[in-house]
Scaffold this motif. Structure first.
Motif, PDB file in Angstrom:
ATOM      1  N   ARG A  11      20.094  55.240  20.461  1.00 30.25           N
ATOM      2  CA  ARG A  11      18.863  55.905  20.014  1.00 30.25           C
ATOM      3  C   ARG A  11      17.656  55.388  20.767  1.00 30.25           C
ATOM      4  O   ARG A  11      16.601  56.007  20.731  1.00 30.25           O
ATOM      5  N   MET A  12      17.794  54.230  21.403  1.00 30.07           N
ATOM      6  CA  MET A  12      16.633  53.647  22.091  1.00 30.07           C
ATOM      7  C   MET A  12      16.529  54.103  23.540  1.00 30.07           C
ATOM      8  O   MET A  12      15.566  53.784  24.217  1.00 30.07           O
ATOM      9  N   LEU A  13      17.528  54.852  23.985  1.00 29.22           N
ATOM     10  CA  LEU A  13      17.471  55.320  25.368  1.00 29.22           C
ATOM     11  C   LEU A  13      16.310  56.293  25.581  1.00 29.22           C
ATOM     12  O   LEU A  13      15.918  56.567  26.706  1.00 29.22           O
ATOM     13  N   PHE A  14      15.759  56.788  24.460  1.00 30.87           N
ATOM     14  CA  PHE A  14      14.627  57.710  24.602  1.00 30.87           C
ATOM     15  C   PHE A  14      13.365  56.958  25.050  1.00 30.87           C
ATOM     16  O   PHE A  14      12.427  57.568  25.533  1.00 30.87           O
ATOM     17  N   ILE A  15      13.345  55.627  24.897  1.00 26.28           N
ATOM     18  CA  ILE A  15      12.109  54.881  25.205  1.00 26.28           C
ATOM     19  C   ILE A  15      11.731  55.048  26.695  1.00 26.28           C
ATOM     20  O   ILE A  15      10.613  55.466  27.002  1.00 26.28           O
ATOM     21  N   PRO A  16      12.669  54.778  27.641  1.00 30.82           N
ATOM     22  CA  PRO A  16      12.294  55.027  29.040  1.00 30.82           C
ATOM     23  C   PRO A  16      11.998  56.497  29.334  1.00 30.82           C
ATOM     24  O   PRO A  16      11.100  56.813  30.122  1.00 30.82           O
ATOM     25  N   ARG A  17      12.706  57.405  28.630  1.00 28.48           N
ATOM     26  CA  ARG A  17      12.443  58.842  28.868  1.00 28.48           C
ATOM     27  C   ARG A  17      11.038  59.197  28.387  1.00 28.48           C
ATOM     28  O   ARG A  17      10.310  59.971  29.002  1.00 28.48           O
ATOM     29  N   PHE A  18      10.651  58.606  27.263  1.00 28.17           N
ATOM     30  CA  PHE A  18       9.309  58.851  26.721  1.00 28.17           C
ATOM     31  C   PHE A  18       8.258  58.309  27.697  1.00 28.17           C
ATOM     32  O   PHE A  18       7.291  58.996  28.040  1.00 28.17           O
ATOM     33  N   ALA A  19       8.462  57.069  28.168  1.00 30.12           N
ATOM     34  CA  ALA A  19       7.497  56.463  29.096  1.00 30.12           C
ATOM     35  C   ALA A  19       7.382  57.321  30.353  1.00 30.12           C
ATOM     36  O   ALA A  19       6.274  57.568  30.854  1.00 30.12           O
ATOM     37  N   ALA A  20       8.525  57.822  30.846  1.00 37.36           N
ATOM     38  CA  ALA A  20       8.502  58.661  32.058  1.00 37.36           C
ATOM     39  C   ALA A  20       7.726  59.948  31.797  1.00 37.36           C
ATOM     40  O   ALA A  20       6.935  60.392  32.644  1.00 37.36           O
ATOM     41  N   ALA A  21       7.921  60.534  30.618  1.00 39.08           N
ATOM     42  CA  ALA A  21       7.223  61.791  30.295  1.00 39.08           C
ATOM     43  C   ALA A  21       5.718  61.565  30.216  1.00 39.08           C
ATOM     44  O   ALA A  21       4.913  62.404  30.662  1.00 39.08           O
ATOM     45  N   VAL A  22       5.309  60.415  29.675  1.00 35.03           N
ATOM     46  CA  VAL A  22       3.873  60.099  29.566  1.00 35.03           C
ATOM     47  C   VAL A  22       3.283  59.954  30.976  1.00 35.03           C
ATOM     48  O   VAL A  22       2.232  60.523  31.292  1.00 35.03           O
ATOM     49  N   ALA A  46      13.937  46.545  -0.472  1.00 35.14           N
ATOM     50  CA  ALA A  46      15.050  46.052  -1.287  1.00 35.14           C
ATOM     51  C   ALA A  46      15.599  44.737  -0.740  1.00 35.14           C
ATOM     52  O   ALA A  46      16.548  44.180  -1.288  1.00 35.14           O
ATOM     53  N   GLY A  47      15.030  44.262   0.365  1.00 34.66           N
ATOM     54  CA  GLY A  47      15.455  42.975   0.919  1.00 34.66           C
ATOM     55  C   GLY A  47      16.741  43.065   1.733  1.00 34.66           C
ATOM     56  O   GLY A  47      17.363  42.055   2.029  1.00 34.66           O
ATOM     57  N   GLN A  48      17.152  44.285   2.106  1.00 33.68           N
ATOM     58  CA  GLN A  48      18.390  44.466   2.876  1.00 33.68           C
ATOM     59  C   GLN A  48      18.165  44.293   4.371  1.00 33.68           C
ATOM     60  O   GLN A  48      19.079  43.956   5.109  1.00 33.68           O
ATOM     61  N   VAL A  49      16.969  44.623   4.806  1.00 31.52           N
ATOM     62  CA  VAL A  49      16.641  44.573   6.236  1.00 31.52           C
ATOM     63  C   VAL A  49      15.349  43.787   6.377  1.00 31.52           C
ATOM     64  O   VAL A  49      14.426  43.947   5.580  1.00 31.52           O
ATOM     65  N   GLN A  50      15.320  42.908   7.380  1.00 35.12           N
ATOM     66  CA  GLN A  50      14.101  42.114   7.616  1.00 35.12           C
ATOM     67  C   GLN A  50      13.234  42.813   8.649  1.00 35.12           C
ATOM     68  O   GLN A  50      13.754  43.354   9.616  1.00 35.12           O
ATOM     69  N   ARG A  51      11.949  42.750   8.448  1.00 36.70           N
ATOM     70  CA  ARG A  51      11.035  43.263   9.480  1.00 36.70           C
ATOM     71  C   ARG A  51      10.873  42.237  10.585  1.00 36.70           C
ATOM     72  O   ARG A  51      11.075  41.047  10.360  1.00 36.70           O
ATOM     73  N   ALA A  52      10.474  42.691  11.742  1.00 33.81           N
ATOM     74  CA  ALA A  52      10.224  41.776  12.861  1.00 33.81           C
ATOM     75  C   ALA A  52       9.116  40.801  12.482  1.00 33.81           C
ATOM     76  O   ALA A  52       8.243  41.137  11.673  1.00 33.81           O
ATOM     77  N   PRO A  53       9.146  39.578  13.051  1.00 34.70           N
ATOM     78  CA  PRO A  53       8.025  38.665  12.786  1.00 34.70           C
ATOM     79  C   PRO A  53       6.707  39.276  13.254  1.00 34.70           C
ATOM     80  O   PRO A  53       6.694  40.130  14.144  1.00 34.70           O
ATOM     81  N   ARG A  54       5.619  38.818  12.621  1.00 37.93           N
ATOM     82  CA  ARG A  54       4.314  39.429  12.878  1.00 37.93           C
ATOM     83  C   ARG A  54       3.928  39.419  14.361  1.00 37.93           C
ATOM     84  O   ARG A  54       3.400  40.394  14.875  1.00 37.93           O
ATOM     85  N   TRP A  55       4.252  38.304  15.072  1.00 41.42           N
ATOM     86  CA  TRP A  55       3.845  38.251  16.483  1.00 41.42           C
ATOM     87  C   TRP A  55       4.515  39.363  17.284  1.00 41.42           C
ATOM     88  O   TRP A  55       3.925  39.916  18.200  1.00 41.42           O
ATOM     89  N   MET A  56       5.748  39.724  16.886  1.00 41.94           N
ATOM     90  CA  MET A  56       6.434  40.816  17.602  1.00 41.94           C
ATOM     91  C   MET A  56       5.808  42.159  17.229  1.00 41.94           C
ATOM     92  O   MET A  56       5.590  43.022  18.080  1.00 41.94           O
ATOM     93  N   GLN A  57       5.490  42.329  15.935  1.00 40.14           N
ATOM     94  CA  GLN A  57       4.839  43.577  15.497  1.00 40.14           C
ATOM     95  C   GLN A  57       3.544  43.781  16.264  1.00 40.14           C
ATOM     96  O   GLN A  57       3.248  44.868  16.736  1.00 40.14           O
ATOM     97  N   GLU A  58       2.769  42.682  16.386  1.00 45.16           N
ATOM     98  CA  GLU A  58       1.447  42.805  17.007  1.00 45.16           C
ATOM     99  C   GLU A  58       1.535  43.087  18.500  1.00 45.16           C
ATOM    100  O   GLU A  58       0.614  43.631  19.095  1.00 45.16           O
ATOM    101  N   ARG A  59       2.663  42.717  19.127  1.00 40.36           N
ATOM    102  CA  ARG A  59       2.810  42.969  20.562  1.00 40.36           C
ATOM    103  C   ARG A  59       3.609  44.238  20.848  1.00 40.36           C
ATOM    104  O   ARG A  59       4.043  44.460  21.987  1.00 40.36           O
ATOM    105  N   TRP A 114      10.642  47.364  18.117  1.00 37.26           N
ATOM    106  CA  TRP A 114      11.853  48.063  18.572  1.00 37.26           C
ATOM    107  C   TRP A 114      12.864  47.075  19.162  1.00 37.26           C
ATOM    108  O   TRP A 114      14.063  47.209  18.954  1.00 37.26           O
ATOM    109  N   LEU A 115      12.350  46.024  19.849  1.00 35.43           N
ATOM    110  CA  LEU A 115      13.227  45.034  20.478  1.00 35.43           C
ATOM    111  C   LEU A 115      13.934  44.214  19.392  1.00 35.43           C
ATOM    112  O   LEU A 115      15.138  43.941  19.471  1.00 35.43           O
ATOM    113  N   TYR A 116      13.169  43.881  18.354  1.00 39.63           N
ATOM    114  CA  TYR A 116      13.735  43.134  17.230  1.00 39.63           C
ATOM    115  C   TYR A 116      14.859  43.936  16.575  1.00 39.63           C
ATOM    116  O   TYR A 116      15.931  43.421  16.298  1.00 39.63           O
ATOM    117  N   ARG A 117      14.589  45.232  16.391  1.00 38.71           N
ATOM    118  CA  ARG A 117      15.612  46.079  15.759  1.00 38.71           C
ATOM    119  C   ARG A 117      16.842  46.191  16.642  1.00 38.71           C
ATOM    120  O   ARG A 117      17.971  46.217  16.177  1.00 38.71           O
TER     121      ARG A 117
END
Ligand code: UDP
Length: 241
Positions: free
Chosen positions: A218-229, A188-201, A205-208
């Motif tokens: 909500r992003m605090l789970f990222i380090p917890r996820f990495a630790a679990a992996v 609907a054009g309300q939210v922009q997606r990250a530029p392609r170079w960011m998507q590809e890398r 999540w950083l763009y958002r």
């Protein structure tokens, strides 16, 4: 990590969904990200929804990274919004009816216009916003049932949209249900997606985070996820004890 992700490419995911449509379903498609994996590890009913889904694709780049670290690599990231747009193209080509449920008032109908501009032959058999009360739910269900969609795309945020589909899809007799997160806002054009170079890398999540800093919790789970992996990789264990 206790949550199954299908090792499919975008093309294979689409072929699997087409198979579901041809067979009449019902099948749920989940576009999974690390946050949902972490939630499913703590919530048995969500874990069951993952197990029973017809198809679970790796939407978040973090899942592709984890699959490589754990030695069972997924072929590629299958971004939910890209899968949904390809699915809309398939629906237009084959005459499958699509219903859009979710997002703020007016957004689903705007997203429908965008899709229809791109695919004039696409049949969008209904739209409804995603801020209905429990009392209004019956009406929403009736609207969907009467519209008889082949594909029900639900944007209520994860994991609510997955839980909602698991509860209602079979009774609605919709062959394919898919949770699409913020896709309607983007269309609907309300939210922009990250530029392609960011998507590809793997930096979407950083763009958002930059655009919507209030999401940081909500992003605090990222380090917890990495630790679990890493815990699983180096100790073979799924839990810290
Ligand atoms: N949303 C909704 N009803 C609600 C909560 C959220 O329709 O009660 C919509 C919201 O407007 C947005 C979508 O759900 O369009 C998904 O939100 P988000 O971008 O947070 O996606 P997520 O990252 O949770 O998948």
């Amino acid at each position: 990590m206790g949550v199954g992700i299908d090792p499919v490419t975008m093309a294979e995911a689409l072929a699997r969904i087409e198979g579901l449509l041809q067979g009449g379903g019902p099948g749920q498609v989940i576009t999974a990200n690390p946050e949902m994996v972490m939630l499913a590890r703590q919530d048995e009913s969500l874990a069951r929804i993952f197990q029973e889904a017809a198809l679970v694709v790796p939407d978040g780049y973090g899942l592709v990274w984890a699959s490589r670290v754990l030695g069972r690599p997924l072929p590629e990231r299958v971004a939910g919004i890209d899968l949904f747009q390809s699915l809309a193209a398939l629906a237009a080509q084959k005459g499958y009816r699509l219903f859009l449920l979710g997002a703020r008032e007016g957004i689903a109908s705007q997203a429908a216009l965008t899709l229809q501009e791109r695919h004039p032959e696409l049949i969008i058999c209904g739209t409804h916003h995603g801020y209905f009360s429990p009392d209004e739910e019956r009406q929403v269900l009736d609207r969907i049932r009467e519209a008889r969609p082949h594909i029900l795309a639900v944007a209520l945020g994860a994991p609510r949209q997955e839980i909602w589909l698991a509860r209602h899809q079979a009774r609605l007799e919709v062959p394919v249900g898919i949770g699409i997160g913020g896709s309607l806002d983007v269309l609907a054009g309300q939210v922009q997606r990250a530029p392609r170079w960011m998507q590809e890398r793997g930096l979407e999540w950083l763009y958002r985070l930059i655009r919507e800093p209030w999401r940081y919790k909500r992003m605090l789970f990222i380090p917890r996820f990495a630790a679990a992996v890493l815990l699983q990789k180096y100790t073979g264990r799924r839990e810290l004890s």
